[in-house]
Design a protein around this motif. Sequence first.
Motif, PDB file in Angstrom:
ATOM      1  N   UNK A   1       7.251  10.200   5.223  1.00  0.00           N
ATOM      2  CA  UNK A   1       5.853   9.820   5.235  1.00  0.00           C
ATOM      3  C   UNK A   1       5.580   8.347   5.051  1.00  0.00           C
ATOM      4  N   UNK A   2       6.630   7.500   5.024  1.00  0.00           N
ATOM      5  CA  UNK A   2       6.424   6.057   4.991  1.00  0.00           C
ATOM      6  C   UNK A   2       5.930   5.611   6.371  1.00  0.00           C
ATOM      7  N   UNK A   3       4.809   4.909   6.413  1.00  0.00           N
ATOM      8  CA  UNK A   3       4.221   4.538   7.703  1.00  0.00           C
ATOM      9  C   UNK A   3       5.088   3.554   8.475  1.00  0.00           C
ATOM     10  N   UNK A   4       5.773   2.677   7.761  1.00  0.00           N
ATOM     11  CA  UNK A   4       6.649   1.701   8.420  1.00  0.00           C
ATOM     12  C   UNK A   4       7.824   1.436   7.491  1.00  0.00           C
ATOM     13  N   UNK A   5       9.013   1.749   7.950  1.00  0.00           N
ATOM     14  CA  UNK A   5      10.205   1.588   7.118  1.00  0.00           C
ATOM     15  C   UNK A   5      10.859   0.234   7.223  1.00  0.00           C
ATOM     16  N   UNK A   6      10.236  -0.718   7.926  1.00  0.00           N
ATOM     17  CA  UNK A   6      10.812  -2.047   8.118  1.00  0.00           C
ATOM     18  C   UNK A   6      10.243  -3.003   7.066  1.00  0.00           C
ATOM     19  N   UNK A   7      11.027  -3.294   6.039  1.00  0.00           N
ATOM     20  CA  UNK A   7      10.546  -4.123   4.938  1.00  0.00           C
ATOM     21  C   UNK A   7      11.001  -5.555   5.169  1.00  0.00           C
TER      22      UNK A   7
ATOM     23  N   UNK B   1       2.692  -1.785   2.759  1.00  0.00           N
ATOM     24  CA  UNK B   1       3.061  -0.463   2.271  1.00  0.00           C
ATOM     25  C   UNK B   1       2.829  -0.399   0.770  1.00  0.00           C
ATOM     26  N   UNK B   2       2.286   0.715   0.298  1.00  0.00           N
ATOM     27  CA  UNK B   2       1.988   0.901  -1.120  1.00  0.00           C
ATOM     28  C   UNK B   2       2.568   2.241  -1.565  1.00  0.00           C
ATOM     29  N   UNK B   3       3.374   2.219  -2.627  1.00  0.00           N
ATOM     30  CA  UNK B   3       3.984   3.439  -3.147  1.00  0.00           C
ATOM     31  C   UNK B   3       3.646   3.570  -4.627  1.00  0.00           C
ATOM     32  N   UNK B   4       3.232   4.782  -5.018  1.00  0.00           N
ATOM     33  CA  UNK B   4       3.001   5.097  -6.424  1.00  0.00           C
ATOM     34  C   UNK B   4       3.574   6.479  -6.681  1.00  0.00           C
TER      35      UNK B   4
ATOM     36  N   UNK C   1       5.312   9.667  -6.202  1.00  0.00           N
ATOM     37  CA  UNK C   1       5.751  10.369  -5.004  1.00  0.00           C
ATOM     38  C   UNK C   1       4.702  10.328  -3.898  1.00  0.00           C
ATOM     39  N   UNK C   2       3.848   9.304  -3.932  1.00  0.00           N
ATOM     40  CA  UNK C   2       2.808   9.156  -2.909  1.00  0.00           C
ATOM     41  C   UNK C   2       2.903   7.786  -2.273  1.00  0.00           C
ATOM     42  N   UNK C   3       2.485   7.700  -1.021  1.00  0.00           N
ATOM     43  CA  UNK C   3       2.560   6.437  -0.296  1.00  0.00           C
ATOM     44  C   UNK C   3       1.329   6.252   0.586  1.00  0.00           C
ATOM     45  N   UNK C   4       0.931   5.004   0.752  1.00  0.00           N
ATOM     46  CA  UNK C   4      -0.164   4.646   1.641  1.00  0.00           C
ATOM     47  C   UNK C   4       0.175   3.373   2.392  1.00  0.00           C
ATOM     48  N   UNK C   5      -0.707   2.985   3.302  1.00  0.00           N
ATOM     49  CA  UNK C   5      -0.445   1.817   4.139  1.00  0.00           C
ATOM     50  C   UNK C   5      -1.762   1.088   4.381  1.00  0.00           C
TER      51      UNK C   5
END
Length: 343
Positions: free
Chosen positions: A272-278, A299-302, A304-308
């Motif tokens: 569910x990560x919108x973009x895996x290219x960091x 990308x924002x992770x908190x 077990x949740x993620x947003x973009x």
Amino acid sequence: MDALVAQRLTSRSLGAWFAAIGVVATAIAIARIDAKGLERIHRLPTPVLAVPDRTSLALAGGKLGKLNVRAKVLETRALPTSSPVISIAPWDGKLAVASFDDGAWILDGDAALPLALGTAVNDLAAGPDGWLFAATNDGAFRVSRAGTVEKLADGVFSAVAIWRGQPYFASAHGLATIDAQGFITYGAERGLVPERPDALAACGSVLCVAAEDGLWLFDGASTTRRSSGSGDLTSDAVTAVAFDGTSIFAGSFDAGFAQLGSHARRMAPADGIADGRINPRALVSWNGLFLAGTPTGLAVVRGDSAGHVTNLPTKEITSVATTSTAVWVGYRGGLARIQLEVS
């Protein structure tokens, strides 16, 4: 940004690889370089090289929850460059900013004051004693509060971080820091032979080294390596790393994140990560969140949740920095101060 990064790093790739082979082959030297660039060598016993830590971890994996997050842009700053901003360091009440190929500046009010650090500045870090440190293709530098620039050593340095109150610089030879006699470089004799190290972060009791061949953890005396082979990472090509006081968070070149610590898990795009290219070094921990710059937003992770976040001045976010009250994001030609709304 990926193409620009590849261009700069590829130019150093063969040299870094052969330098690492040479260090492993001899495996018995610490190179010390004083402020005048003179090298002093002394011999050490046979080293114990780092091996992957295969400690069993409960990697949860699976789908991430949806994190609703938006950004309010509070201000933007244009810089005298069209190059990506690749490092932002809050320093002495101001901001130090580095671009990919046009040098660095101090932002003081409305002014952008250039720093004499050359054009290829890779990373910046502010020390607790008021110094600003810079890792560049032309050497390792420090800058006083008055703006005086001092070269500490010649060479190519890809990253810098403050750990245990001291600056540490990454290079093809390992990690360099300052002792009473000048620069001292730790390498194969401490088990530290990362391939093309690209980011550093103070991770509590260890210094985290993000490299093309995994995540290296240096405690000052010895080193361990985490990798996809040990089950810890989504990819061995680690571009960024951050620490929130409990967990280490590693971002990869194209395969998402890995969290190491009491709550360990991998977070791939399939989760569910919108973009895996960091982007290189574009990862920070802030107020319970991990924030990462990607080619398509923040990308924002908190937990077990993620947003973009995409409502930003530009799509590609090439650097991220925080203060106690603000989040700064860098992009081509400038940067913005934003306020995040998370639910």
